[in-house]
Write a protein that holds these residues in place. Sequence first.
Motif, PDB file in Angstrom:
ATOM      1  N   PRO A 111       0.799  -1.229   0.000  1.00 47.16           N
ATOM      2  CA  PRO A 111       0.000   0.000   0.000  1.00 47.16           C
ATOM      3  C   PRO A 111       0.827   1.272   0.000  1.00 47.16           C
ATOM      4  O   PRO A 111       0.326   2.342  -0.349  1.00 47.16           O
ATOM      5  CB  PRO A 111      -0.833  -0.138   1.287  1.00 47.16           C
ATOM      6  N   LYS A 112       2.111   1.177   0.384  1.00 49.80           N
ATOM      7  CA  LYS A 112       2.964   2.365   0.442  1.00 49.80           C
ATOM      8  C   LYS A 112       3.250   2.953  -0.930  1.00 49.80           C
ATOM      9  O   LYS A 112       3.733   4.081  -1.034  1.00 49.80           O
ATOM     10  CB  LYS A 112       4.288   2.026   1.123  1.00 49.80           C
ATOM     11  N   VAL A 113       2.972   2.217  -2.001  1.00 49.76           N
ATOM     12  CA  VAL A 113       3.312   2.707  -3.327  1.00 49.76           C
ATOM     13  C   VAL A 113       2.622   4.030  -3.626  1.00 49.76           C
ATOM     14  O   VAL A 113       3.185   4.903  -4.280  1.00 49.76           O
ATOM     15  CB  VAL A 113       2.987   1.655  -4.409  1.00 49.76           C
ATOM     16  N   THR A 114       1.419   4.211  -3.141  1.00 50.92           N
ATOM     17  CA  THR A 114       0.702   5.459  -3.425  1.00 50.92           C
ATOM     18  C   THR A 114       1.344   6.647  -2.718  1.00 50.92           C
ATOM     19  O   THR A 114       1.259   7.775  -3.205  1.00 50.92           O
ATOM     20  CB  THR A 114      -0.764   5.342  -3.006  1.00 50.92           C
ATOM     21  N   ASP A 115       1.990   6.392  -1.595  1.00 48.67           N
ATOM     22  CA  ASP A 115       2.612   7.482  -0.844  1.00 48.67           C
ATOM     23  C   ASP A 115       3.770   8.109  -1.606  1.00 48.67           C
ATOM     24  O   ASP A 115       4.166   9.243  -1.319  1.00 48.67           O
ATOM     25  CB  ASP A 115       3.088   6.962   0.519  1.00 48.67           C
ATOM     26  N   THR A 116       4.310   7.384  -2.588  1.00 44.32           N
ATOM     27  CA  THR A 116       5.406   7.956  -3.367  1.00 44.32           C
ATOM     28  C   THR A 116       4.939   9.165  -4.178  1.00 44.32           C
ATOM     29  O   THR A 116       5.778   9.931  -4.667  1.00 44.32           O
ATOM     30  CB  THR A 116       6.022   6.913  -4.319  1.00 44.32           C
ATOM     31  N   PHE A 117       3.638   9.336  -4.305  1.00 38.81           N
ATOM     32  CA  PHE A 117       3.110  10.491  -5.033  1.00 38.81           C
ATOM     33  C   PHE A 117       2.661  11.618  -4.099  1.00 38.81           C
ATOM     34  O   PHE A 117       2.152  12.634  -4.570  1.00 38.81           O
ATOM     35  CB  PHE A 117       1.936  10.057  -5.925  1.00 38.81           C
ATOM     36  N   SER A 118       2.848  11.448  -2.813  1.00 44.59           N
ATOM     37  CA  SER A 118       2.366  12.440  -1.858  1.00 44.59           C
ATOM     38  C   SER A 118       3.063  13.793  -2.015  1.00 44.59           C
ATOM     39  O   SER A 118       2.424  14.846  -1.954  1.00 44.59           O
ATOM     40  CB  SER A 118       2.534  11.918  -0.427  1.00 44.59           C
ATOM     41  N   CYS A 119       4.373  13.770  -2.200  1.00 43.17           N
ATOM     42  CA  CYS A 119       5.087  15.046  -2.338  1.00 43.17           C
ATOM     43  C   CYS A 119       4.638  15.783  -3.592  1.00 43.17           C
ATOM     44  O   CYS A 119       4.450  17.003  -3.580  1.00 43.17           O
ATOM     45  CB  CYS A 119       6.589  14.799  -2.359  1.00 43.17           C
ATOM     46  N   ALA A 120       4.460  15.049  -4.684  1.00 45.44           N
ATOM     47  CA  ALA A 120       4.007  15.681  -5.923  1.00 45.44           C
ATOM     48  C   ALA A 120       2.592  16.224  -5.789  1.00 45.44           C
ATOM     49  O   ALA A 120       2.253  17.265  -6.358  1.00 45.44           O
ATOM     50  CB  ALA A 120       4.079  14.682  -7.077  1.00 45.44           C
ATOM     51  N   ALA A 121       1.758  15.531  -5.022  1.00 44.02           N
ATOM     52  CA  ALA A 121       0.371  15.973  -4.829  1.00 44.02           C
ATOM     53  C   ALA A 121       0.276  17.138  -3.852  1.00 44.02           C
ATOM     54  O   ALA A 121      -0.646  17.957  -3.931  1.00 44.02           O
ATOM     55  CB  ALA A 121      -0.482  14.808  -4.334  1.00 44.02           C
ATOM     56  N   GLY A 122       1.206  17.184  -2.895  1.00 39.90           N
ATOM     57  CA  GLY A 122       1.158  18.233  -1.889  1.00 39.90           C
ATOM     58  C   GLY A 122       0.384  17.835  -0.651  1.00 39.90           C
ATOM     59  O   GLY A 122       0.168  18.658   0.240  1.00 39.90           O
ATOM     60  N   PHE A 123      -0.030  16.574  -0.575  1.00 38.35           N
ATOM     61  CA  PHE A 123      -0.737  16.063   0.599  1.00 38.35           C
ATOM     62  C   PHE A 123      -0.510  14.562   0.678  1.00 38.35           C
ATOM     63  O   PHE A 123      -0.145  13.924  -0.295  1.00 38.35           O
ATOM     64  CB  PHE A 123      -2.237  16.373   0.543  1.00 38.35           C
ATOM     65  N   ARG A 124      -0.717  14.021   1.871  1.00 37.40           N
ATOM     66  CA  ARG A 124      -0.440  12.616   2.103  1.00 37.40           C
ATOM     67  C   ARG A 124      -1.523  11.731   1.497  1.00 37.40           C
ATOM     68  O   ARG A 124      -2.702  11.859   1.806  1.00 37.40           O
ATOM     69  CB  ARG A 124      -0.343  12.356   3.605  1.00 37.40           C
ATOM     70  N   LEU A 269      -5.759  17.657   4.836  1.00 44.77           N
ATOM     71  CA  LEU A 269      -4.856  16.516   4.767  1.00 44.77           C
ATOM     72  C   LEU A 269      -3.438  16.906   5.184  1.00 44.77           C
ATOM     73  O   LEU A 269      -2.990  18.027   4.910  1.00 44.77           O
ATOM     74  CB  LEU A 269      -4.829  15.949   3.344  1.00 44.77           C
ATOM     75  N   PRO A 270      -2.713  15.999   5.832  1.00 45.02           N
ATOM     76  CA  PRO A 270      -1.333  16.312   6.238  1.00 45.02           C
ATOM     77  C   PRO A 270      -0.424  16.528   5.042  1.00 45.02           C
ATOM     78  O   PRO A 270      -0.582  15.895   3.994  1.00 45.02           O
ATOM     79  CB  PRO A 270      -0.916  15.073   7.040  1.00 45.02           C
ATOM     80  N   VAL A 271       0.525  17.439   5.213  1.00 44.41           N
ATOM     81  CA  VAL A 271       1.491  17.756   4.159  1.00 44.41           C
ATOM     82  C   VAL A 271       2.790  17.001   4.460  1.00 44.41           C
ATOM     83  O   VAL A 271       3.322  17.096   5.569  1.00 44.41           O
ATOM     84  CB  VAL A 271       1.760  19.266   4.103  1.00 44.41           C
ATOM     85  N   PRO A 272       3.304  16.241   3.498  1.00 43.80           N
ATOM     86  CA  PRO A 272       4.520  15.454   3.761  1.00 43.80           C
ATOM     87  C   PRO A 272       5.774  16.322   3.784  1.00 43.80           C
ATOM     88  O   PRO A 272       5.804  17.416   3.225  1.00 43.80           O
ATOM     89  CB  PRO A 272       4.557  14.491   2.572  1.00 43.80           C
ATOM     90  N   ASP A 273       6.803  15.797   4.448  1.00 45.19           N
ATOM     91  CA  ASP A 273       8.129  16.416   4.429  1.00 45.19           C
ATOM     92  C   ASP A 273       8.851  15.892   3.193  1.00 45.19           C
ATOM     93  O   ASP A 273       9.156  14.698   3.094  1.00 45.19           O
ATOM     94  CB  ASP A 273       8.894  16.043   5.690  1.00 45.19           C
ATOM     95  N   CYS A 274       9.141  16.757   2.251  1.00 47.33           N
ATOM     96  CA  CYS A 274       9.636  16.327   0.940  1.00 47.33           C
ATOM     97  C   CYS A 274      11.089  16.693   0.668  1.00 47.33           C
ATOM     98  O   CYS A 274      11.558  16.533  -0.466  1.00 47.33           O
ATOM     99  CB  CYS A 274       8.748  16.918  -0.150  1.00 47.33           C
TER     100      CYS A 274
END
Length: 283
Positions: A111-124, A269-274
């Motif tokens: 399931p972590k694969v989707t998180d690889t797009f979090s920085c590009a999306a701007g949210f987790r 939504l939380p913003v990731p540290d990128c």
Amino acid sequence: MKHAKLAAGICGAIVMAAGAAGMAIGQAQVATPAATTSQTDATRAAMAAIMRNGSYLPRGGAPNSLLFNPAPPAPGSAAKARDEEAAAAAIAMQGTPRWEQAKIDADLFTPKVTDTFSCAAGFRIGAETTPKVQALLMKSMMDFGLASYPTKNRYQRPRPFMENGKATCTPDQEAMLRKDGSYPSGHSAIGFGMGLILADLVPDRAGELVARGRAFGESRRICNVHWLSDIEEGRIVAAAVFARLNAEPAFVADVAAARAELAEKRASLPVPDCARENAALAM
């Protein structure tokens, strides 16, 4: 019974079943050392969950990749020389932050694969934060990956590490990868396809998301498991499948649900540290 072969080239650790060729996916099996048994079991469980979700397109419903993927570069051709030059450049990056990011991007079937797009999306992005987006991406993953197999099965192209003898970023997966055709990259098709879906859902971040989908596929070159042309043709597979998915009622309905979810929740939504990822991809 599910679709065609979904193999190590897509996720770097998986199932050898035949799909585009007509064999069904059985239980995923990963050949790893005993020391990694718990990790292997976790991977199997994650893959089984994904497979239970199925896919959007009916069996045989994906565009035939042989109609738009040309033959891979021939030995001695300028195109093959370009692939070899790109592979050499990737080998020079081993041990760098970009190499470490490639290892992260190789973790496809969890399931972590989707998180690889979090920085590009701007949210987790994830099952806890965006469950409808998560479900959409994980289900469409099967369609993007499986669509590469008509071409893979036709050409069975050897992978870069099989020719140059250099390390990969996933050494535990090399035995599987040797049995799975390199061209085109199913991993690239999945990553670019996810980027296209997310760009549609978050149009104000479309450039960042498509770029991340591109980089996701490029990680396979950095890993020394795919040639540059494999990755490029994987993007073409993704584009064709994305167009086809948009004519599938279940996909359209799930996109609408994901869009509504983001309209309601995005601001909170939380913003990731990128910082680390941005620095690695900048290389």
